[in-house]
Design a protein around this motif. Sequence first.
Motif, PDB file in Angstrom:
ATOM      1  N   ALA A 148       0.819  -1.210   0.000  1.00 53.08           N
ATOM      2  CA  ALA A 148       0.000   0.000   0.000  1.00 53.08           C
ATOM      3  C   ALA A 148       0.853   1.261   0.000  1.00 53.08           C
ATOM      4  O   ALA A 148       0.389   2.320   0.405  1.00 53.08           O
ATOM      5  N   GLN A 153       1.157   1.241  -5.261  1.00 56.44           N
ATOM      6  CA  GLN A 153      -0.079   1.666  -5.903  1.00 56.44           C
ATOM      7  C   GLN A 153       0.163   2.166  -7.327  1.00 56.44           C
ATOM      8  O   GLN A 153      -0.656   1.946  -8.220  1.00 56.44           O
ATOM      9  N   HIS A 157      -1.634   0.556 -10.682  1.00 57.92           N
ATOM     10  CA  HIS A 157      -2.301   1.316 -11.746  1.00 57.92           C
ATOM     11  C   HIS A 157      -1.663   1.025 -13.106  1.00 57.92           C
ATOM     12  O   HIS A 157      -2.367   0.902 -14.110  1.00 57.92           O
ATOM     13  N   ARG A 172      -7.785  -5.910  -6.277  1.00 60.86           N
ATOM     14  CA  ARG A 172      -6.638  -5.711  -5.394  1.00 60.86           C
ATOM     15  C   ARG A 172      -7.024  -6.065  -3.978  1.00 60.86           C
ATOM     16  O   ARG A 172      -8.214  -6.145  -3.638  1.00 60.86           O
ATOM     17  N   HIS A 175      -7.518  -2.746   1.868  1.00 62.29           N
ATOM     18  CA  HIS A 175      -6.627  -2.119   2.844  1.00 62.29           C
ATOM     19  C   HIS A 175      -7.483  -1.551   3.960  1.00 62.29           C
ATOM     20  O   HIS A 175      -8.475  -0.883   3.705  1.00 62.29           O
TER      21      HIS A 175
END
Length: 201
Positions: A148, A153, A157, A172, A175
Amino acid sequence: MAQTIAGPEIERLIQLLARLPGLGPRSARRAALHLIGRREQLLGPLADALAVARERITVCSACGNVDTSDPCTICRDPSRDPAIIVVVEGVSDLWALERAGAIRAGYHVLGGVLSPLDGVRPEHLSLDSLVARAGRPETKELILALSATVDGQTTAHYVTELVRHLPVTVTRLAHGVPIGGELDYLDEGTLTAALRQRTPF
């Protein structure tokens, strides 16, 4: 200039140990002295294990896991769901998910995450082989099990864009609040993610 106390063989052992994650020069010296002091119980067996590892351990050409066979044990396991590929940063992440035993799927080890500051670009990761695997008819879902962090991240993407043209679902890991976690001890980012990804109760 620091004076060399030990012989070159011991100095080399210390220098090699210091290259391991979590071991600085002091820790490496302590580890080297411990190994030398327990030569029969530790140093000999460790040297043998390293020799065997160097000879037999290989990287799986399919997923990037490390094993004594290629393809690896996981890729050869017929009980795994061929429709799902869990994408991880490194082998240690793969092993952590396997220890949890939460899913019986295939894996793909990227070999890192995109990091402009560290000079890690797309060509440094195993992205081409991931896109090829995602394009196979049996593949239905990619689970991005990346950290994270900003780099994690960003990589997520980037992977999503790479496979956007394929008929594959990209998901995904959630979190949020860990099991057993107390809100007072969580950072703001974790609390924000938990609130945004809230689910019906």
